[in-house]
Enzyme design. Structure first.
Site, PDB file in Angstrom:
ATOM      1  N   ASN A  42       0.841  -1.207   0.000  1.00  0.00           N
ATOM      2  CA  ASN A  42       0.000   0.000   0.000  1.00  0.00           C
ATOM      3  C   ASN A  42       0.873   1.252   0.000  1.00  0.00           C
ATOM      4  O   ASN A  42       1.784   1.306  -0.838  1.00  0.00           O
ATOM      5  CB  ASN A  42      -1.153  -0.035   1.009  1.00  0.00           C
ATOM      6  CG  ASN A  42      -0.808  -0.153   2.468  1.00  0.00           C
ATOM      7  OD1 ASN A  42      -0.208  -1.118   2.896  1.00  0.00           O
ATOM      8  ND2 ASN A  42      -1.216   0.790   3.272  1.00  0.00           N
ATOM      9  N   ASP A  43       0.631   2.205   0.835  1.00  0.00           N
ATOM     10  CA  ASP A  43       1.178   3.556   0.658  1.00  0.00           C
ATOM     11  C   ASP A  43       2.667   3.641   0.305  1.00  0.00           C
ATOM     12  O   ASP A  43       3.482   2.916   0.877  1.00  0.00           O
ATOM     13  CB  ASP A  43       1.051   4.361   1.953  1.00  0.00           C
ATOM     14  CG  ASP A  43      -0.285   4.216   2.630  1.00  0.00           C
ATOM     15  OD1 ASP A  43      -1.180   3.617   2.051  1.00  0.00           O
ATOM     16  OD2 ASP A  43      -0.407   4.698   3.762  1.00  0.00           O
ATOM     17  N   GLN A  59       4.540   0.463   2.131  1.00  0.00           N
ATOM     18  CA  GLN A  59       3.861  -0.445   3.054  1.00  0.00           C
ATOM     19  C   GLN A  59       3.782  -1.823   2.383  1.00  0.00           C
ATOM     20  O   GLN A  59       3.209  -1.958   1.296  1.00  0.00           O
ATOM     21  CB  GLN A  59       2.458   0.081   3.353  1.00  0.00           C
ATOM     22  CG  GLN A  59       2.459   1.416   4.089  1.00  0.00           C
ATOM     23  CD  GLN A  59       2.747   1.236   5.569  1.00  0.00           C
ATOM     24  OE1 GLN A  59       1.893   0.821   6.339  1.00  0.00           O
ATOM     25  NE2 GLN A  59       3.975   1.536   5.981  1.00  0.00           N
ATOM     26  N   TYR A 102       3.896   1.384  10.178  1.00  0.00           N
ATOM     27  CA  TYR A 102       2.978   2.121   9.327  1.00  0.00           C
ATOM     28  C   TYR A 102       3.684   3.275   8.610  1.00  0.00           C
ATOM     29  O   TYR A 102       4.882   3.498   8.763  1.00  0.00           O
ATOM     30  CB  TYR A 102       1.791   2.612  10.155  1.00  0.00           C
ATOM     31  CG  TYR A 102       0.714   1.550  10.330  1.00  0.00           C
ATOM     32  CD1 TYR A 102       0.930   0.232   9.942  1.00  0.00           C
ATOM     33  CD2 TYR A 102      -0.524   1.868  10.874  1.00  0.00           C
ATOM     34  CE1 TYR A 102      -0.052  -0.735  10.083  1.00  0.00           C
ATOM     35  CE2 TYR A 102      -1.524   0.902  11.026  1.00  0.00           C
ATOM     36  CZ  TYR A 102      -1.282  -0.391  10.629  1.00  0.00           C
ATOM     37  OH  TYR A 102      -2.268  -1.332  10.776  1.00  0.00           O
ATOM     38  N   SER A 103       2.893   4.029   7.871  1.00  0.00           N
ATOM     39  CA  SER A 103       3.442   4.987   6.908  1.00  0.00           C
ATOM     40  C   SER A 103       4.271   6.100   7.533  1.00  0.00           C
ATOM     41  O   SER A 103       4.082   6.468   8.693  1.00  0.00           O
ATOM     42  CB  SER A 103       2.308   5.608   6.102  1.00  0.00           C
ATOM     43  OG  SER A 103       1.884   4.681   5.145  1.00  0.00           O
ATOM     44  N   ARG A 170      -1.229   9.386  12.989  1.00  0.00           N
ATOM     45  CA  ARG A 170      -0.173   8.652  12.262  1.00  0.00           C
ATOM     46  C   ARG A 170       0.325   9.365  11.008  1.00  0.00           C
ATOM     47  O   ARG A 170      -0.158  10.407  10.637  1.00  0.00           O
ATOM     48  CB  ARG A 170      -0.673   7.254  11.885  1.00  0.00           C
ATOM     49  CG  ARG A 170      -1.906   7.212  11.031  1.00  0.00           C
ATOM     50  CD  ARG A 170      -2.249   5.757  10.654  1.00  0.00           C
ATOM     51  NE  ARG A 170      -3.566   5.676  10.065  1.00  0.00           N
ATOM     52  CZ  ARG A 170      -4.686   5.419  10.765  1.00  0.00           C
ATOM     53  NH1 ARG A 170      -4.632   5.191  12.049  1.00  0.00           N
ATOM     54  NH2 ARG A 170      -5.853   5.387  10.150  1.00  0.00           N
ATOM     55  N   ASP A 171       1.280   8.700  10.386  1.00  0.00           N
ATOM     56  CA  ASP A 171       1.815   9.052   9.068  1.00  0.00           C
ATOM     57  C   ASP A 171       2.622  10.352   9.062  1.00  0.00           C
ATOM     58  O   ASP A 171       2.287  11.316   8.347  1.00  0.00           O
ATOM     59  CB  ASP A 171       0.680   9.130   8.014  1.00  0.00           C
ATOM     60  CG  ASP A 171      -0.223   7.898   8.033  1.00  0.00           C
ATOM     61  OD1 ASP A 171       0.263   6.827   8.456  1.00  0.00           O
ATOM     62  OD2 ASP A 171      -1.395   8.000   7.638  1.00  0.00           O
ATOM     63  N   GLU A 224      -5.746  10.863   6.761  1.00  0.00           N
ATOM     64  CA  GLU A 224      -4.554  10.011   6.702  1.00  0.00           C
ATOM     65  C   GLU A 224      -3.495  10.660   5.811  1.00  0.00           C
ATOM     66  O   GLU A 224      -3.790  11.474   4.939  1.00  0.00           O
ATOM     67  CB  GLU A 224      -4.923   8.630   6.136  1.00  0.00           C
ATOM     68  CG  GLU A 224      -5.829   7.820   7.055  1.00  0.00           C
ATOM     69  CD  GLU A 224      -5.924   6.356   6.657  1.00  0.00           C
ATOM     70  OE1 GLU A 224      -6.166   6.078   5.472  1.00  0.00           O
ATOM     71  OE2 GLU A 224      -5.743   5.484   7.537  1.00  0.00           O
TER      72      GLU A 224
END
Ligand code: FRU
Length: 477
Positions: A42-43, A59, A102-103, A170-171, A224
């Site tokens: 993903n990202d 990800q 995570y990102s 997050r991120d 996000e």
């Protein structure tokens, strides 16, 4: 690195070796887009130029093509055309990232590459995992060679974020400006309103919350993957909001992704202009930008959509799923961002032909194609084999996927008063449409039985190129 990291790295390599042959044999593998070697992607994360290479972290779930525990995967390239797979730099190997690395983003310094990311943990027990039961830590991994991580530490935990926030924070996207460091974080408040936190630091380690960017009225419940950058003199706040309902031809996907022009100072008083969707196709989410060594602002997005009803047959049939968009160069035209494929991709062009059409024309297409249409009338009709129909008229451009090729994807519409030109990048199982020099973009996956013909109806001219494949070098088997 710790013993768990070593073991996880070995395990990833083992899975990759087991599954590579099956994945590689899939005719739907893309020719000029980044994909996971096996499993799930993903990202995009940590996009940068460092040590003579572009770095695309992402990800990555090597064990499960339908998404499992998330690692960071890693591709590098000197030219955006020749890509080399690198070992997974970040594994879920710490108490604060056990359920997912995570990102996040990369900050380039002279001595090292600083990778900021979110460590995700879901605690065992009866929780709602929104306001309790979830750890979202902002963490920093440092790598001097850009490949192997030398250190990994937590910088901020849930208790350090503003008190009105849920556990969804997050991120981190980090950059340097005016001799200081800034970070934006995506967040969901306890009242389920999306916003972006702005932090400042003098040493890259200690961070102070200095501002919160939000709309006067709630706009979705979670923002996000925020990004804040300046392009052609305009500040832009980009993010992927969740919980914005469909309004006519807007917000057609389950989640949106787009941007606000930001006026004023992101550190103090600011206003956000109108929100514009970055992409109105089926599959584009969580884009991240970075500055190329020549100063270009480049974006790469995940060519996927979380929690969508449509599917990708490669996951269950061939053990891989999802891809990145091509890198796109961004500009601000005074009203909106324009995005066009980076010029490097032109080096993949071959077999150029020019087709003037007035009425209907049929052309043969290779698996990869770049079709650049100048439209001279009020209507345009484009058909790609048995996979997709693009129709323009009455101020609407409609992309319709056939039932077999769409795998649940049906139709997406872009509103555009005029269609001066349309560029179509076709890969084996993806389409990216650029309307009016990139004023609007539509990205989608599709799975045609045949897309080796192009039908053009209307009046205009098309420059058509076959696209050679990029080179992907996988880690030694
Ligand atoms: C966006 C996202 C991010 C998160 C990551 C986890 O697609 O949900 O917010 O960090 O994916 O894989």
């Amino acid at each position: 690195m710790n013993a768990l990291n070593r073991d996880l790295n070995r395990l990833v390599r083992h899975f990759e070796q087991e599954d590579r042959a099956k994945v590689a044999a899939d005719p739907r593998r893309l020719r000029f887009h980044l994909m996971p070697p096996v499993g799930w992607m993903n990202d995009p994360n940590g996009l940068c130029w460092y040590n003579g290479n572009y770095h695309v972290f992402y990800q990555y779930s090597p064990f499960n093509a339908n998404r499992g525990v998330i690692f960071w995967g890693h591709w590098t390239s000197p030219d955006l055309l020749h890509w080399t797979q690198q070992p997974v730099p970040l594994c879920p190997d710490q108490p604060w990232n056990l359920h997912g690395v995570y990102s996040g983003s990369a900050l380039v310094e002279e001595d090292a590459l600083y990778l900021y990311y979110t460590g995700s943990v879901k605690f065992a027990g009866e929780y709602d995992f929104i306001n309790n039961g979830r750890g979202s830590s902002t963490a920093l991994a440092i790598t001097r060679d850009g490949i192997h991580v030398d250190s990994n530490q937590v910088l901020l935990e849930n208790k350090d974020y503003p008190a009105d926030l849920s556990c969804h924070v997050r991120d981190p996207k980090v950059w340097k400006q005016d001799g200081r460091y800034y970070m934006v974080l995506g967040a969901r408040t306890k009242d389920s309103v999306g916003e972006v936190l702005v932090y400042e630091s003098e040493d890259k380690l200690h961070w102070k919350h200095i501002n919160t960017l939000k709309t006067p009225e709630p706009f979705g419940y979670m923002w996000e993957c925020p990004d804040l950058f300046c392009v052609d003199g305009q500040y832009i706040l980009s993010m992927s909001p969740q919980g914005v309902s469909r309004q006519g031809n807007h917000f057609q996907n389950v989640y949106s992704c787009g941007y606000f022009p930001l006026n004023g100072d992101f550190r103090g008083a600011y206003t956000l202009g109108d929100y514009t969707e970055a992409d109105v196709g089926f599959d584009y989410y969580a884009p991240q930008t970075f500055e190329a060594p020549d100063g270009r602002r480049i974006v790469i997005g995940w060519m996927g959509m979380p929690d969508a009803e449509y599917t990708n047959p490669t996951a269950n049939e061939s053990g891989w799923q999802h891809a990145m968009s091509v890198p796109r160069e961004l500009h601000w035209n005074g009203e909106r961002i324009t995005a066009v494929p980076v010029r490097e991709l032109e080096q993949l062009h071959t077999n150029h032909r020019t087709v003037a059409f007035n009425g209907t024309t049929r052309e043969t297409l290779a698996e990869g194609a770049d079709i650049q249409i100048t439209n001279d009338s009020l209507h345009l009709h484009v058909m790609l084999g048995d996979g997709a129909v693009i129709e323009y008229g009455d101020g609407l451009l409609t992309l319709t996927l056939t039932e077999a090729s769409g795998c649940g994807r049906t139709q997406r519409v872009a509103e555009t008063e005029q269609l001066r030109n349309l560029r179509i990048l076709k890969d084996t199982s993806s389409l990216e449409l650029f309307l009016n020099d990139g004023e609007q973009v539509m990205s989608t996956r599709f799975y045609p039985q045949r897309a080796d013909t192009l039908l053009l109806g209307g009046q205009g001219k098309a420059e058509i190129y076959d696209m050679k494949a990029m080179e992907f070098t996988y880690l030694a088997e």
